[in-house]
Design an enzyme around this catalytic site. Structure first.
Site, PDB file in Angstrom:
ATOM      1  N   TYR A  90     -13.572  13.242  -2.485  1.00 12.35           N
ATOM      2  CA  TYR A  90     -12.276  13.611  -1.918  1.00 12.35           C
ATOM      3  C   TYR A  90     -12.346  15.050  -1.407  1.00 12.35           C
ATOM      4  CZ  TYR A  90     -10.670   9.453  -4.416  1.00 12.35           C
ATOM      5  OH  TYR A  90     -10.516   8.175  -4.882  1.00 12.35           O
ATOM      6  N   ASN A 111      -4.125   3.187   2.316  1.00  9.95           N
ATOM      7  CA  ASN A 111      -4.935   2.446   3.299  1.00  9.95           C
ATOM      8  C   ASN A 111      -4.495   0.973   3.300  1.00  9.95           C
ATOM      9  OD1 ASN A 111      -6.906   1.140   4.790  1.00  9.95           O
ATOM     10  ND2 ASN A 111      -8.578   1.667   3.402  1.00  9.95           N
ATOM     11  N   GLU A 150     -23.273  -2.302  -1.792  1.00 16.85           N
ATOM     12  CA  GLU A 150     -23.766  -1.467  -0.701  1.00 16.85           C
ATOM     13  C   GLU A 150     -24.967  -0.618  -1.104  1.00 16.85           C
ATOM     14  OE1 GLU A 150     -20.538   0.722   1.043  1.00 16.85           O
ATOM     15  OE2 GLU A 150     -19.527  -1.114   1.704  1.00 16.85           O
TER      16      GLU A 150
END
Length: 156
Positions: A90, A111, A150
């Site tokens: 962040y 989001n 990922e």
């Protein structure tokens, strides 16, 4: 608004399109509602999510229309530039956008299209941080699984 549900290995999703753009994705506990659709955009969204789950490097290419403030749009655009397999804190994003880590976290929490706008790639300097409005619980587990998918080293 056309809606479809997706049952995935880490989570179930409710996906909504509006005016031929992806409008909203939400994590739901059950997807006992409609899991097939005749809507072309929703079909393509399901197809691309399945591709991503097979190959984390798959690039999403969907028309999106997230609703938010100018600042939120700046944050969401920055999130889309974080490569697969990488994370930013962040604080790092706050420096890039001349803001504060808390403001970045608030934009991530708001989001409306998680996964496609990859807010899961933002972590705290002290650990994994929050995800979709939670700092513990099922959504943090989803974030951990997405990062693992990922190839992110779990030393966050």
């Amino acid at each position: 608004m056309p809606t479809v549900y997706f049952e995935g290995p880490f989570c179930n999703l409710k996906i909504i399109q509006k005016n031929n753009t992806l409008h909203y994705i939400d994590f739901v506990s059950q997807s006992d509602a409609l899991q097939t659709t005749h809507d072309q955009l929703l079909k393509e969204t399901l197809k691309q999510i399945r591709q991503y789950l097979k190959n984390a490097d798959f690039p999403f290419d969907l028309p999106i229309s997230p609703q938010g403030t100018e600042f939120q749009h700046r944050v969401w655009a920055a999130l889309q530039k974080i490569p697969v397999g990488k994370v930013k804190t962040y604080g790092e994003l706050a420096k890039e956008l001349h803001s504060s880590p808390r403001a970045i976290g608030n934009a991530c929490r708001r989001n409306p299209i998680p996964l496609i706008i990859p807010c899961h790639r933002v972590i705290s300097a002290q650990g994994i941080g929050g995800f979709a409005g939670q700092t513990q619980g099922s959504r943090i587990t989803i974030k951990q699984q997405l990062l693992h998918h990922e190839g992110v080293n779990p030393l966050y």
